[in-house]
Design a protein around this motif. Structure first.
Motif, mmCIF file in Angstrom:
data_model
loop_
_atom_site.group_PDB
_atom_site.id
_atom_site.type_symbol
_atom_site.label_atom_id
_atom_site.label_comp_id
_atom_site.label_asym_id
_atom_site.label_seq_id
_atom_site.Cartn_x
_atom_site.Cartn_y
_atom_site.Cartn_z
ATOM 1 N N LEU A 312 0.818 -1.197 0.000
ATOM 2 C CA LEU A 312 0.000 0.000 0.000
ATOM 3 C C LEU A 312 0.858 1.255 0.000
ATOM 4 O O LEU A 312 0.615 2.190 -0.761
ATOM 5 N N MET A 313 1.889 1.271 0.841
ATOM 6 C CA MET A 313 2.751 2.443 0.893
ATOM 7 C C MET A 313 3.476 2.652 -0.431
ATOM 8 O O MET A 313 3.610 3.785 -0.910
ATOM 9 N N LYS A 314 3.934 1.562 -1.023
ATOM 10 C CA LYS A 314 4.613 1.689 -2.318
ATOM 11 C C LYS A 314 3.646 2.167 -3.388
ATOM 12 O O LYS A 314 4.002 2.973 -4.258
ATOM 13 N N SER A 315 2.424 1.661 -3.336
ATOM 14 C CA SER A 315 1.422 2.090 -4.302
ATOM 15 C C SER A 315 1.111 3.570 -4.160
ATOM 16 O O SER A 315 1.024 4.300 -5.151
ATOM 17 N N LEU A 316 0.970 4.027 -2.919
ATOM 18 C CA LEU A 316 0.689 5.448 -2.699
ATOM 19 C C LEU A 316 1.881 6.307 -3.087
ATOM 20 O O LEU A 316 1.719 7.422 -3.588
ATOM 21 N N GLN A 317 3.087 5.803 -2.855
ATOM 22 C CA GLN A 317 4.275 6.547 -3.266
ATOM 23 C C GLN A 317 4.323 6.672 -4.791
ATOM 24 O O GLN A 317 4.665 7.729 -5.332
ATOM 25 N N THR A 318 3.966 5.593 -5.490
ATOM 26 C CA THR A 318 3.918 5.644 -6.949
ATOM 27 C C THR A 318 2.842 6.614 -7.427
ATOM 28 O O THR A 318 3.046 7.357 -8.398
ATOM 29 N N SER A 319 1.698 6.617 -6.753
ATOM 30 C CA SER A 319 0.638 7.550 -7.128
ATOM 31 C C SER A 319 1.080 8.991 -6.928
ATOM 32 O O SER A 319 0.807 9.857 -7.770
ATOM 33 N N LEU A 320 1.769 9.261 -5.823
ATOM 34 C CA LEU A 320 2.267 10.615 -5.589
ATOM 35 C C LEU A 320 3.285 11.009 -6.655
ATOM 36 O O LEU A 320 3.295 12.150 -7.133
ATOM 37 N N PHE A 321 4.145 10.066 -7.046
ATOM 38 C CA PHE A 321 5.130 10.354 -8.081
ATOM 39 C C PHE A 321 4.438 10.679 -9.402
ATOM 40 O O PHE A 321 4.832 11.619 -10.115
ATOM 41 N N ARG A 322 3.395 9.927 -9.739
ATOM 42 C CA ARG A 322 2.669 10.215 -10.979
ATOM 43 C C ARG A 322 1.978 11.568 -10.918
ATOM 44 O O ARG A 322 1.919 12.284 -11.927
ATOM 45 N N ARG A 323 1.464 11.909 -9.758
ATOM 46 C CA ARG A 323 0.836 13.226 -9.610
ATOM 47 C C ARG A 323 1.855 14.331 -9.848
ATOM 48 O O ARG A 323 1.607 15.281 -10.604
ATOM 49 N N ARG A 324 3.015 14.212 -9.221
ATOM 50 C CA ARG A 324 4.048 15.248 -9.373
ATOM 51 C C ARG A 324 4.602 15.287 -10.802
ATOM 52 O O ARG A 324 4.875 16.358 -11.337
ATOM 53 N N LEU A 325 4.749 14.113 -11.423
ATOM 54 C CA LEU A 325 5.293 14.080 -12.781
ATOM 55 C C LEU A 325 4.319 14.704 -13.772
ATOM 56 O O LEU A 325 4.728 15.459 -14.669
ATOM 57 N N GLY A 326 3.025 14.423 -13.622
ATOM 58 C CA GLY A 326 2.042 15.005 -14.521
ATOM 59 C C GLY A 326 1.938 16.510 -14.381
ATOM 60 O O GLY A 326 1.878 17.241 -15.383
ATOM 61 N N THR A 327 1.924 16.998 -13.155
ATOM 62 C CA THR A 327 1.843 18.453 -12.966
ATOM 63 C C THR A 327 3.130 19.136 -13.403
ATOM 64 O O THR A 327 3.099 20.269 -13.909
ATOM 65 N N LEU A 328 4.276 18.474 -13.246
ATOM 66 C CA LEU A 328 5.534 19.054 -13.733
ATOM 67 C C LEU A 328 5.517 19.189 -15.250
ATOM 68 O O LEU A 328 5.945 20.206 -15.809
ATOM 69 N N ALA A 329 5.019 18.142 -15.949
ATOM 70 C CA ALA A 329 4.933 18.219 -17.400
ATOM 71 C C ALA A 329 4.009 19.350 -17.836
ATOM 72 O O ALA A 329 4.317 20.098 -18.778
ATOM 73 N N ALA A 330 2.860 19.488 -17.149
ATOM 74 C CA ALA A 330 1.954 20.590 -17.481
ATOM 75 C C ALA A 330 2.607 21.939 -17.194
ATOM 76 O O ALA A 330 2.443 22.902 -17.960
ATOM 77 N N PHE A 331 3.372 22.039 -16.105
ATOM 78 C CA PHE A 331 4.068 23.288 -15.770
ATOM 79 C C PHE A 331 5.066 23.670 -16.858
ATOM 80 O O PHE A 331 5.174 24.831 -17.251
ATOM 81 N N GLN A 332 5.795 22.698 -17.370
ATOM 82 C CA GLN A 332 6.783 22.999 -18.396
ATOM 83 C C GLN A 332 6.124 23.492 -19.681
ATOM 84 O O GLN A 332 6.601 24.434 -20.320
ATOM 85 N N VAL A 333 5.040 22.831 -20.069
ATOM 86 C CA VAL A 333 4.340 23.257 -21.280
ATOM 87 C C VAL A 333 3.818 24.680 -21.130
ATOM 88 O O VAL A 333 3.975 25.524 -22.014
ATOM 89 N N LEU A 334 3.202 24.976 -19.999
ATOM 90 C CA LEU A 334 2.631 26.308 -19.806
ATOM 91 C C LEU A 334 3.706 27.359 -19.601
ATOM 92 O O LEU A 334 3.539 28.519 -19.997
ATOM 93 N N SER A 335 4.822 26.995 -18.972
ATOM 94 C CA SER A 335 5.898 27.976 -18.787
ATOM 95 C C SER A 335 6.530 28.348 -20.123
ATOM 96 O O SER A 335 7.049 29.455 -20.284
ATOM 97 N N SER A 336 6.483 27.431 -21.106
ATOM 98 C CA SER A 336 6.991 27.788 -22.424
ATOM 99 C C SER A 336 6.127 28.866 -23.060
ATOM 100 O O SER A 336 6.619 29.744 -23.769
ATOM 101 N N LEU A 337 4.816 28.818 -22.808
ATOM 102 C CA LEU A 337 3.941 29.878 -23.310
ATOM 103 C C LEU A 337 4.255 31.203 -22.653
ATOM 104 O O LEU A 337 4.243 32.256 -23.292
#
Length: 744
Positions: A312-337
């Motif tokens: 469970l802890m590993k699963s939640l850690q993976t979910s948190l990583f995916r959350r941060r990775l997705g928002t980071l990708a969105a941040f990079q795209v928008l910061s280019s604008l």
């Protein structure tokens, strides 16, 4: 993981007042078929990244304009519901296919000949479902790309299962639906498995637990050996030895008896013959039960719980990583604008107007979207830095607090006083006390009349009390509506619960008055129309008992238990799905192995009449409905074995009807269902319960009370012990995106 960083330290980049970032504005995320992606494409890419982050999905998929449109269509509500409906439909075909479950009873003595669907009916429905699954795997394969598809074992297995199913379906039509075995029926649960990431993780947890379980099984086998050597064999006479060897006549019988003893289902029956001969035999059975049932089986629970918590802890850690990775990708795209628009070069950030465009297009709940928009507008046009952008989307994990509508404004002092009195919590306490009195009165009359038939009971006093209590409930409802207003009354879940039950009670009592006169002294319950007066009274009493559940949020111990049950139900989909899969597979295998094995008395020398059957046997207990002649009957039989009460009866009966190897099937089912799945269920229960009792946990009122604040999602239960992903990890994973190129 990274060392704990300061609360105000940004995850990426630097603070506004300091330095420059490693990624200058205007040089982020040139994504798509061309080097210069348009603004609309960048916004769409950011929308998809945010939706992936919110749903904890992987971002490794195609990012061109056409693929983004296809990706969002695939994950739309209507498409996912159609896929879920197809999965449900193809699994439900087992009830209709030969052998059909459409009979009133499963008892072999009274069951009529079932309706059998014509060839091509269920096959046509199945073909539509398989075509939808082919489209599903095709879309997934295209979106992730060929390289990612070949690395994904679940997608490869999905393709193999579809190919085998289509070939087997073709064979069925070629043989006019008369084939002896349909392999594809065993493969159908895979469609449910591959559609749930939590079920895949649960299977991984079980796989991690197998080595420890195997070692425990080795210890158990060492425990079984002395018992087998001690109790099998020996001289056989007409006395106590013959009775003893009824359980230990051979090695398979001895192993079966001792395995059943682990569940205590045959205790003390299995011990009594040997104990009657020599009291020293009791020592072995007591030691075996203590070590096997109380120590080893509970140790197995501890092993599975330990693996589950790690999973469970590993699963939640993976979910948190995916959350941060997705928002980071969105941040990079928008910061280019922002860089292309000539934003300040001192810091990397995104413009609030770009974030607002993303929020308007993203699929978010109305309340969450409104809360995010308000937070973005609060920046007054300033660029959002990386850490601010990350924290912004943590809001989607929280349930928005619904403000109660304003109460009516009364001018007269009498109405204002009434509003104060009837909206006070003490008025709720009075209602709870009245509900308790109603419950006690029902219990008293049920105890007094327990020895009387319904037609002999005098319902006068209980009927009068029910009308009195109902009058109070209706009056309470009206007074609360007066004090809070209609909208304010409905804004409290406890009031909605009370109101629905009060209306139902009122309808039932009016129905009783329409058929029967008012309660009279000495009148006995009558039977008129659809329901007798006693049936109506029982329905009323049942609703009153349900109404008393309103006290649960007011009592902390009961509230903790209720909150645990609620959280368990909310998080049980993956575990319920695993149970559905194992039930389905074992039921199909059981039909293939044991269909027609159980025959009605008199049709076989093995099926003896009830009057001549040994006490406690399958025939004497009349377990004839527990068979594998159709899918529904197989499910019920498996459930009865899973509960392990009297499961030795099934072992003995199917040994006689089908042969000694049938025990392997039932022992495997006991291991999978009663040992592994039940212990996984206990692990989930412990996780929910211990979290709510943890003194370091949330110090808010429990869900269900009127004062309860916003509650976090499952992923937030252990967020305080999860580690934030390191900046280098996120950038490294993002740089390996097969369809996203970063330039510095």
């Amino acid at each position: 993981m990274a060392e704990p960083r300061g609360e105000l330290e940004p995850l990426l980049g630097r603070a506004r007042s300091g330095g420059s970032s490693d990624f200058p504005p205007g040089q982020f995320a040139q994504v798509g078929p061309g080097a210069g992606a348009g603004q609309d494409l960048c916004i769409n890419q950011a929308v998809v990244f945010i939706e992936d982050a919110i749903e904890y999905r992987s971002i490794y998929h195609r990012m061109d304009s056409g693929s983004l449109w296809l990706y969002r269509c695939y994950y739309s509500n209507w498409c996912q519901r159609a896929l879920s409906a197809a999965i449900f439909l193809i699994l439900a075909l087992a009830f209709v296919e030969t052998p059909s479950s459409f009979t009133r009873t499963a008892d072999v003595r009274y069951r009529p000949r079932p309706w059998e669907p014509p060839c091509g009916l269920t096959e046509g429905v199945e073909a539509l479902c398989l075509l939808l699954f082919v489209a599903d795997v095709s879309v997934k394969g295209y979106l992730v790309g060929r390289a990612q598809f070949q690395k994904n074992p679940w997608l490869l297995a999905y393709l193999v299962v579809l190919v085998v199913s289509l070939v087997d379906w073709t064979v069925s039509l070629g043989l006019a639906c008369q084939e002896p075995l349909r392999i594809r029926r065993l493969l159908r649960p895979f469609f449910l498995l591959q559609n749930s990431s939590m079920m895949k993780k649960t299977l991984k947890c079980i796989r991690w637990s197998l080595p420890e379980m195997a070692s425990l099984g080795h210890v158990l086998s060492l425990l079984l050996c002395p018992g087998v050597c001690l109790l099998t064999g020996g001289p056989l006479d007409e006395g106590q030895d013959k009775e003893r060897l009824a359980y230990f006549r051979s090695l398979p019988e001895a192993l079966t008896s001792l395995l059943v003893l682990l569940t205590t289902a045959n205790n003390p029956d299995v011990m009594t013959p040997a104990y009657s001969k020599n009291r020293a035999y009791a020592v072995f059975f007591i030691v075996f039960t203590l070590i096997g049932s109380l120590f080893l089986m509970n140790l197995l629970t501890a092993i599975i719980y330990n693996q589950f918590r790690g999973y469970l802890m590993k699963s939640l850690q993976t979910s948190l990583f995916r959350r941060r990775l997705g928002t980071l990708a969105a941040f990079q795209v928008l910061s280019s604008l922002a860089g292309q628009a000539g934003a300040v070069p001192e810091a990397v950030g995104v413009r609030p107007q770009d974030v607002l465009q993303v929020l308007q297009r993203a699929r978010l709940g109305g309340s969450h979207k409104q809360a995010l928009v308000e937070k973005v507008c609060a920046h007054d046009g300033d660029l959002l830095l990386a850490h601010e952008f990350q924290k912004l989307f943590d809001e989607v994990d929280k349930s928005v607090i619904k403000e109660h509508p304003p109460r009516p404004q009364y001018r007269t002092p009498l109405l204002r006083t009434a509003q104060f009195l009837f909206s006070h919590r003490y008025f709720d306490y009075l209602g709870n006390l009245v509900a308790l009195g109603n419950l006690v009165s029902i219990g008293v009359f049920l105890v007094l009349d327990e020895d009387l038939l319904p037609t002999a009971r005098n319902d006068f006093v209980l009927g009068v009390l029910n009308y009195v209590f109902l009058l109070y409930y209706v009056l309470e409802l009206l007074l609360k509506v007066l004090a809070l207003g209609p909208r304010g009354y409905l804004s409290y879940p406890s009031n909605v619960f009370d109101g629905i039950l009060t209306v139902l009670l009122l309808v039932l009592q009016i129905s009783a008055l329409a058929v029967y006169p008012l309660p009279q002294a000495g009148r006995k319950p009558e039977v008129l129309g659809l329901l007798s007066l006693w049936d109506l009274t029982r329905l009323v009493n049942m609703l009153i008992v349900f109404r008393f559940l309103r006290v649960i949020p007011r009592m902390k111990p009961m509230a903790v238990v209720a909150s645990t049950i609620l959280g368990l139900v909310q998080n049980l989909r993956a575990f319920g799905g695993i149970l559905v899969v194992v039930y389905y597979v074992f039921a199909i295998v059981g039909i293939s192995l044991f269909r027609g094995a159980v025959v009605a008395p008199g049709n076989s020398s093995l099926a003896s009449a009830n009057i001549s059957a040994p006490c406690g046997s399958f025939e004497q207990l009349e377990y004839w409905a527990n068979n594998f002649d159709d899918f529904a009957a197989a499910l019920i039989t498996l459930w009865n074995v899973m509960v392990v009460n009297n499961w030795q009866v099934f072992l003995d009966a199917y040994r006689r009807y089908s042969g000694p190897w049938s025990k392997v099937y039932f022992v495997l089912w006991w291991l999978v269902s009663s040992v592994i799945w039940v212990n996984l269920f206990l692990a989930l229960l412990l996780e929910n319960f211990l979290h709510r009792w943890d003194p370091r946990g949330h110090q808010q009122p429990l869900a269900g009370s009127q004062e309860a604040p916003c509650q976090g999602a499952v992923e937030l239960l252990f967020r305080d012990v999860l580690e934030e992903p390191r900046e280098e990890e996120l950038l490294d994973r993002l740089s390996r995106h097969p369809h996203l190129q970063l330039s510095r």
